[in-house]
Design a protein around this motif. Structure first.
Motif, PDB file in Angstrom:
ATOM      1  N   THR A  96       0.844  -1.192   0.000  1.00 52.53           N
ATOM      2  CA  THR A  96       0.000   0.000   0.000  1.00 52.53           C
ATOM      3  C   THR A  96       0.878   1.239   0.000  1.00 52.53           C
ATOM      4  N   ASP A 115      -3.878  -1.310   4.015  1.00 54.37           N
ATOM      5  CA  ASP A 115      -4.156  -0.002   3.417  1.00 54.37           C
ATOM      6  C   ASP A 115      -3.740   1.097   4.378  1.00 54.37           C
ATOM      7  N   GLU A 117      -3.725   5.620   4.538  1.00 51.91           N
ATOM      8  CA  GLU A 117      -4.157   6.868   3.925  1.00 51.91           C
ATOM      9  C   GLU A 117      -3.381   8.023   4.551  1.00 51.91           C
ATOM     10  N   THR A 158      -9.867   2.992   5.331  1.00 47.54           N
ATOM     11  CA  THR A 158      -8.755   2.032   5.405  1.00 47.54           C
ATOM     12  C   THR A 158      -9.274   0.641   5.741  1.00 47.54           C
ATOM     13  N   GLU A 161     -10.797  -0.774   2.414  1.00 39.65           N
ATOM     14  CA  GLU A 161      -9.747  -1.106   1.440  1.00 39.65           C
ATOM     15  C   GLU A 161      -8.986  -2.357   1.868  1.00 39.65           C
ATOM     16  N   ALA A 162      -8.628  -2.455   3.140  1.00 39.54           N
ATOM     17  CA  ALA A 162      -7.871  -3.618   3.610  1.00 39.54           C
ATOM     18  C   ALA A 162      -8.686  -4.896   3.452  1.00 39.54           C
ATOM     19  N   LYS A 165      -8.798  -5.931  -0.230  1.00 46.23           N
ATOM     20  CA  LYS A 165      -7.498  -6.479  -0.650  1.00 46.23           C
ATOM     21  C   LYS A 165      -7.314  -7.896  -0.117  1.00 46.23           C
TER      22      LYS A 165
END
Length: 259
Positions: A96, A115, A117, A158, A161-162, A165
């Motif tokens: 990431t 993830d 940010e 986050t 997104e994690a 993934k």
């Protein structure tokens, strides 16, 4: 308990001699990347992944067998994976980056997603929230004082997104249909858009997460697909816990190469 190594590095860690760690496909992609910052992110992510995996596999970093295949066009720009000929990959990893940060998570216990940010970069919170949050999440965000909305949104982002993934679905899944716990609560998946179109060996019910904060201002989340344990607490699809984060100094790992 699933153990995940998480290493953080920075754009400033990029240097020319790290290019020797990349394979021809990676070097070609690096050279074709126009923006210097994007080239540095790609180089740091590739080099750090190879150094961490090489250490675990007992291989020179340049010999770590990595493969990128786009699921749509078959080109060499999809999610990078460890490709062990004739055997299942003993490790999963996730890369990431955001702003000046680059992170790599590695685990031998299950599939992982990481993830981060940039907690200080400009962001249209309202616009992003309308695209990424469910109705319940959006209402909860608007109930917060304005000063608290940005960090709250980034924490939710986050986590989502994690999760995507770790499950190997990326942004093909509509973010508004994936609902996670409120930022102040332990991380968990509360709702998943039916049907859950995920690889057969991964399922939201098997997910566990851990929240991180890098440099005190940058929110990050690591998600891991663990052996099935049944529904999470309080009717959640997944629950917190069962993830042990082992911190690694990615900048030091990169600096040590070539000494």
């Amino acid at each position: 308990m699933i153990s995940v190594q998480v290493a953080w590095a920075r754009l400033g860690d990029a240097r020319a001699d790290l290019l020797t760690l990349l394979d021809p496909v990676e070097r070609g992609r690096h050279d074709e990347t126009a923006a210097p910052a994007d080239r540095a992110r790609f180089l740091v992510g590739c080099a750090l992944s190879r150094l961490l995996l090489g250490e675990l596999l007992g291989l020179p970093p340049a010999d770590v067998p990595l493969r990128r295949v786009c699921p749509r066009c078959g080109g060499p720009h999809g999610k990078v994976r460890l490709d062990m000929p004739g055997a299942p990959a003993p490790y999963d990893f996730s890369v990431t980056h955001s702003g000046a940060l680059v992170g790599v998570a590695v685990s031998s216990d299950g599939a992982v997603g990481l993830d981060v940010e940039d907690g200080e970069a400009p962001l249209d919170v309202e616009g992003a929230a309308r695209t990424a949050l469910s109705g319940t999440e959006l209402a909860a965000l608007h109930a917060l004082p304005p000063a608290q909305r940005r960090p709250a949104f980034l924490r939710v982002w986050t986590r989502k997104e994690a999760v995507l993934k770790a499950l190997g679905v990326g942004l093909r899944m509509p973010l508004r249909g994936l609902e996670v716990s409120p930022p102040e609560a332990p991380p968990a998946v509360l709702a998943w858009p039916p049907p859950p179109t995920v690889p057969p060996d991964r399922h939201p019910a098997d997910l566990r997460m851990a929240d991180l904060l890098v440099d005190g201002v940058h929110p990050a989340t690591v998600a891991a697909v663990t052996p099935a344990t049944g529904p999470g607490p309080g009717g959640a699809v997944s629950g917190p816990g069962d993830v042990r984060v082992v911190p690694r100094d990615g900048s030091a790992t990169l600096a040590a190469h070539g000494r």
